[in-house]
Design a protein around this motif. Sequence first.
Motif, PDB file in Angstrom:
ATOM      1  N   GLU A  44      32.025 -33.832 -30.381  1.00  0.00           N
ATOM      2  CA  GLU A  44      32.367 -35.196 -29.997  1.00  0.00           C
ATOM      3  C   GLU A  44      32.945 -35.205 -28.581  1.00  0.00           C
ATOM      4  OE1 GLU A  44      33.406 -37.014 -34.422  1.00  0.00           O
ATOM      5  OE2 GLU A  44      34.912 -37.017 -32.845  1.00  0.00           O
ATOM      6  N   ARG A  45      32.905 -36.372 -27.973  1.00  0.00           N
ATOM      7  CA  ARG A  45      33.464 -36.502 -26.632  1.00  0.00           C
ATOM      8  C   ARG A  45      34.957 -36.197 -26.688  1.00  0.00           C
ATOM      9  NH1 ARG A  45      31.578 -41.287 -22.678  1.00  0.00           N
ATOM     10  NH2 ARG A  45      29.650 -40.622 -23.673  1.00  0.00           N
ATOM     11  N   GLU A  46      35.391 -35.330 -25.796  1.00  0.00           N
ATOM     12  CA  GLU A  46      36.756 -34.800 -25.824  1.00  0.00           C
ATOM     13  C   GLU A  46      37.534 -35.231 -24.594  1.00  0.00           C
ATOM     14  OE1 GLU A  46      38.734 -30.318 -26.158  1.00  0.00           O
ATOM     15  OE2 GLU A  46      36.954 -30.620 -24.929  1.00  0.00           O
ATOM     16  N   PHE A  47      38.777 -35.637 -24.798  1.00  0.00           N
ATOM     17  CA  PHE A  47      39.664 -35.924 -23.684  1.00  0.00           C
ATOM     18  C   PHE A  47      39.965 -34.642 -22.917  1.00  0.00           C
ATOM     19  CE2 PHE A  47      43.084 -37.606 -21.268  1.00  0.00           C
ATOM     20  CZ  PHE A  47      44.128 -36.693 -21.314  1.00  0.00           C
ATOM     21  N   VAL A  48      39.940 -34.737 -21.580  1.00  0.00           N
ATOM     22  CA  VAL A  48      40.246 -33.580 -20.742  1.00  0.00           C
ATOM     23  C   VAL A  48      41.544 -33.790 -19.970  1.00  0.00           C
ATOM     24  CG1 VAL A  48      39.469 -32.126 -18.825  1.00  0.00           C
ATOM     25  CG2 VAL A  48      37.816 -32.962 -20.516  1.00  0.00           C
ATOM     26  N   ALA A  49      41.623 -34.896 -19.219  1.00  0.00           N
ATOM     27  CA  ALA A  49      42.795 -35.124 -18.383  1.00  0.00           C
ATOM     28  C   ALA A  49      42.884 -36.596 -18.026  1.00  0.00           C
ATOM     29  CB  ALA A  49      42.720 -34.274 -17.114  1.00  0.00           C
ATOM     30  N   ALA A  50      44.094 -37.024 -17.697  1.00  0.00           N
ATOM     31  CA  ALA A  50      44.306 -38.420 -17.313  1.00  0.00           C
ATOM     32  C   ALA A  50      45.398 -38.507 -16.265  1.00  0.00           C
ATOM     33  CB  ALA A  50      44.676 -39.259 -18.530  1.00  0.00           C
ATOM     34  N   ILE A  51      45.329 -39.581 -15.484  1.00  0.00           N
ATOM     35  CA  ILE A  51      46.298 -39.814 -14.424  1.00  0.00           C
ATOM     36  C   ILE A  51      46.577 -41.309 -14.348  1.00  0.00           C
ATOM     37  CG2 ILE A  51      44.473 -39.970 -12.665  1.00  0.00           C
ATOM     38  CD1 ILE A  51      46.398 -38.501 -10.751  1.00  0.00           C
ATOM     39  N   ASN A  52      47.837 -41.682 -14.111  1.00  0.00           N
ATOM     40  CA  ASN A  52      48.112 -43.107 -14.052  1.00  0.00           C
ATOM     41  C   ASN A  52      47.738 -43.676 -12.681  1.00  0.00           C
ATOM     42  OD1 ASN A  52      50.213 -42.474 -12.332  1.00  0.00           O
ATOM     43  ND2 ASN A  52      51.830 -43.244 -13.665  1.00  0.00           N
ATOM     44  N   SER A  53      47.947 -44.957 -12.519  1.00  0.00           N
ATOM     45  CA  SER A  53      47.380 -45.660 -11.365  1.00  0.00           C
ATOM     46  C   SER A  53      47.936 -45.172 -10.025  1.00  0.00           C
ATOM     47  CB  SER A  53      47.606 -47.161 -11.491  1.00  0.00           C
ATOM     48  OG  SER A  53      48.985 -47.452 -11.575  1.00  0.00           O
TER      49      SER A  53
END
Length: 124
Positions: A44-53
């Motif tokens: 399944e599609r997996e979260f890798v990384a995120a950054i706020n605005s």
Amino acid sequence: QVQLVESGGGLVQAGDSLRLSCAASGGTFSNYGMGWFRLAPGKEREFVAAINSNGGSLYSVDSVKGRFTISRDNAKNTVYLQMNSLKPEDTAVYYCAAGLGRAAYRERDDYVYWGQGTQVIVSS
């Protein structure tokens, strides 16, 4: 409507590095938290990384911590994923996404706009 275009994927050997880019258009980029996900064959599609605005909050999945770094340049409307020490299990199509608000979201359902993806293949 925000359009996202990823680039920078390719075929590399284990231990190599790649930098993925995601260029945004059609909206105010600095209003959106951004994320990277990946889809590997049979998974399944997996979260890798995120950054706020404003780039102040960063999150990444445990399997890439210490190897992948997410960053953004709001002046260039671009988010990046620097991938070092690549492993064969990092092979996937990588997608960038724009969130429904300014936060660094980790859930797929919190993202509204998606790019078309860029393929990363890591050979052993």
